[in-house]
Design an enzyme around this catalytic site. Structure first.
Site, PDB file in Angstrom:
ATOM      1  N   PHE A  56      -5.462  -5.780   1.708  1.00 55.88           N
ATOM      2  CA  PHE A  56      -5.350  -6.806   0.676  1.00 55.88           C
ATOM      3  C   PHE A  56      -4.332  -7.885   1.028  1.00 55.88           C
ATOM      4  O   PHE A  56      -4.218  -8.890   0.333  1.00 55.88           O
ATOM      5  CB  PHE A  56      -4.958  -6.167  -0.660  1.00 55.88           C
ATOM      6  CG  PHE A  56      -5.908  -5.098  -1.115  1.00 55.88           C
ATOM      7  CD1 PHE A  56      -7.161  -5.424  -1.604  1.00 55.88           C
ATOM      8  CD2 PHE A  56      -5.559  -3.761  -1.042  1.00 55.88           C
ATOM      9  CE1 PHE A  56      -8.045  -4.447  -2.021  1.00 55.88           C
ATOM     10  CE2 PHE A  56      -6.429  -2.768  -1.458  1.00 55.88           C
ATOM     11  CZ  PHE A  56      -7.681  -3.109  -1.942  1.00 55.88           C
ATOM     12  N   SER A  57      -3.584  -7.685   2.095  1.00 58.17           N
ATOM     13  CA  SER A  57      -2.521  -8.606   2.474  1.00 58.17           C
ATOM     14  C   SER A  57      -3.086  -9.828   3.182  1.00 58.17           C
ATOM     15  O   SER A  57      -3.996  -9.729   4.015  1.00 58.17           O
ATOM     16  CB  SER A  57      -1.520  -7.900   3.393  1.00 58.17           C
ATOM     17  OG  SER A  57      -0.582  -8.814   3.907  1.00 58.17           O
ATOM     18  N   PRO A 102      -2.693   1.787  -0.420  1.00 50.48           N
ATOM     19  CA  PRO A 102      -2.524   1.007   0.809  1.00 50.48           C
ATOM     20  C   PRO A 102      -2.792  -0.481   0.630  1.00 50.48           C
ATOM     21  O   PRO A 102      -3.791  -0.873   0.011  1.00 50.48           O
ATOM     22  CB  PRO A 102      -3.539   1.644   1.759  1.00 50.48           C
ATOM     23  CG  PRO A 102      -3.627   3.056   1.303  1.00 50.48           C
ATOM     24  CD  PRO A 102      -3.513   2.993  -0.198  1.00 50.48           C
ATOM     25  N   CYS A 103      -1.898  -1.290   1.193  1.00 52.12           N
ATOM     26  CA  CYS A 103      -1.956  -2.736   0.947  1.00 52.12           C
ATOM     27  C   CYS A 103      -2.495  -3.539   2.129  1.00 52.12           C
ATOM     28  O   CYS A 103      -2.771  -4.732   1.987  1.00 52.12           O
ATOM     29  CB  CYS A 103      -0.565  -3.246   0.577  1.00 52.12           C
ATOM     30  SG  CYS A 103       0.656  -3.073   1.910  1.00 52.12           S
ATOM     31  N   GLN A 104      -2.635  -2.913   3.308  1.00 55.96           N
ATOM     32  CA  GLN A 104      -2.978  -3.686   4.500  1.00 55.96           C
ATOM     33  C   GLN A 104      -4.262  -4.491   4.337  1.00 55.96           C
ATOM     34  O   GLN A 104      -4.353  -5.634   4.808  1.00 55.96           O
ATOM     35  CB  GLN A 104      -3.099  -2.759   5.721  1.00 55.96           C
ATOM     36  CG  GLN A 104      -1.811  -2.051   6.093  1.00 55.96           C
ATOM     37  CD  GLN A 104      -1.709  -0.688   5.420  1.00 55.96           C
ATOM     38  OE1 GLN A 104      -2.268  -0.457   4.356  1.00 55.96           O
ATOM     39  NE2 GLN A 104      -0.987   0.221   6.047  1.00 55.96           N
TER      40      GLN A 104
END
Length: 326
Positions: free
Chosen positions: A80-81, A76-78
């Protein structure tokens, strides 16, 4: 045949890339049921488990002595965005990265190669401290990995896609099989980008639901912008107005498309002003016709969200092609 395990499988981009390179996916999982059903519909015979990864155990699904050549994980990237809360590993979603080492440790033999993917910001935030954490965790597992094997690739430059999509790819080789990390990003060379209008049609009539009502405020906003800026660009409704995209370029597709968010690309065709179709979005994400087959009961909004969250299949195909397994 080489064997692939896909964690955080999403739309199935890693499975597409593996299949294009003659690699057999033996197990896949994702929390979202829409994703797992799509993977199973697109890849008959592959069991894709819908389960909280913190509760997932490999032994429940296959023999722990299975020799895995490639393990992929677009975790999941949320968190780190730069566009999100940016809490990194302090966010519950960011902590899910640590489930990857846990699951790898449960195997009798570690996967030969691990391919990780996330947003570009993970590499640059706080002088690269988050990437260093990933590298340290992988090294503790016995993998060769450094910043040299962790690079941001843009689908527009690497795959010739009209879509600009930058993502961080991290390729780790295990020391049980290799004396060093063999991956070399210098093998990637820019290629000419395809024209966006070779994918997005201004002549073909689309489903009526894609077109804006001429009486809506969004139609009025876009109509004014397109009249001024011309029909050879895509447009986006942003918080502060309408943004004209560079000619022949599609901006990064995002999950916001599924909720009618401000990042939806629009165009004017011969019938009116419309958003991109699902088929066009899949093509802009590097998927060929028929590679992704959605379940019949999946809503269009969910499809757009999944496509916006997906990896660019053409780019990850090139990454997998450069991996040396022997």
């Amino acid at each position: 045949m080489k064997k692939h395990v896909a964690l955080f499988a999403g739309l199935g981009g890693f499975l597409v890339a593996a299949k294009r390179n003659g690699i057999d996916t033996v197990f896949a999982t994702d929390l979202e049921e829409g994703c797992t059903k799509t993977v199973e519909t697109s890849f008959p015979g592959i069991s894709c488990v819908s389960e909280d990864i913190t509760k997932l155990h490999f032994e429940d699904h296959f023999d722990l002595e299975t020799n895995v050549d490639l393990l992929s994980a677009g975790f999941p990237c949320q968190s780190f965005s730069a566009a999100g809360n940016n809490l990194g590993f302090d966010d519950p979603r960011g902590k899910l990265f640590f489930e990857i080492p846990r699951l790898i440790n449960s195997l009798v033999s570690p996967p030969k190669v691990v391919l990780l993917e996330n947003v570009a910001n993970l590499k640059v935030f706080d002088g690269g401290s988050r990437l260093n954490r990933v590298i340290q965790e992988m090294r503790m597992l016995g993998y060769w990995l450094s910043s040299a094997q962790s690079l941001v690739l843009d689908s527009n430059k690497i795959s010739g896609s009209p879509q600009r999509r930058e993502r961080l790819y991290m390729i780790a080789y295990h020391s049980d099989y290799f004396k060093k990390n063999l991956f070399n990003f210098e093998n990637f060379h820019p290629v000419p980008a395809e024209n966006v209008w070779s994918i997005v049609s201004r002549e073909t009539e689309q489903d009526g639901s894609l077109y804006l009502d001429k009486n809506s405020k969004y139609f009025q906003m876009l109509d004014q912008a397109i009249t001024k800026g011309g029909i050879d660009s895509l447009y986006q409704i942003r918080r502060v107005g309408v943004r004209k995209c560079p000619p022949d370029i599609c901006p990064t597709l995002t999950a916001n498309m599924g909720g009618g968010g401000h990042n939806v690309p629009f165009l004017r065709d011969h019938l009116g002003i419309r958003k991109l179709s699902i088929a066009e979005c899949l093509s802009l994400q590097g998927y060929a016709d028929g590679e992704i087959v959605f379940p019949k009961d999946l809503s269009n909004g969910r499809k757009y969200t999944m496509i916006g969250n997906a990896i660019h299949a053409g780019t990850v195909e090139k990454v997998v092609r450069q991996i040396e397994f022997n």
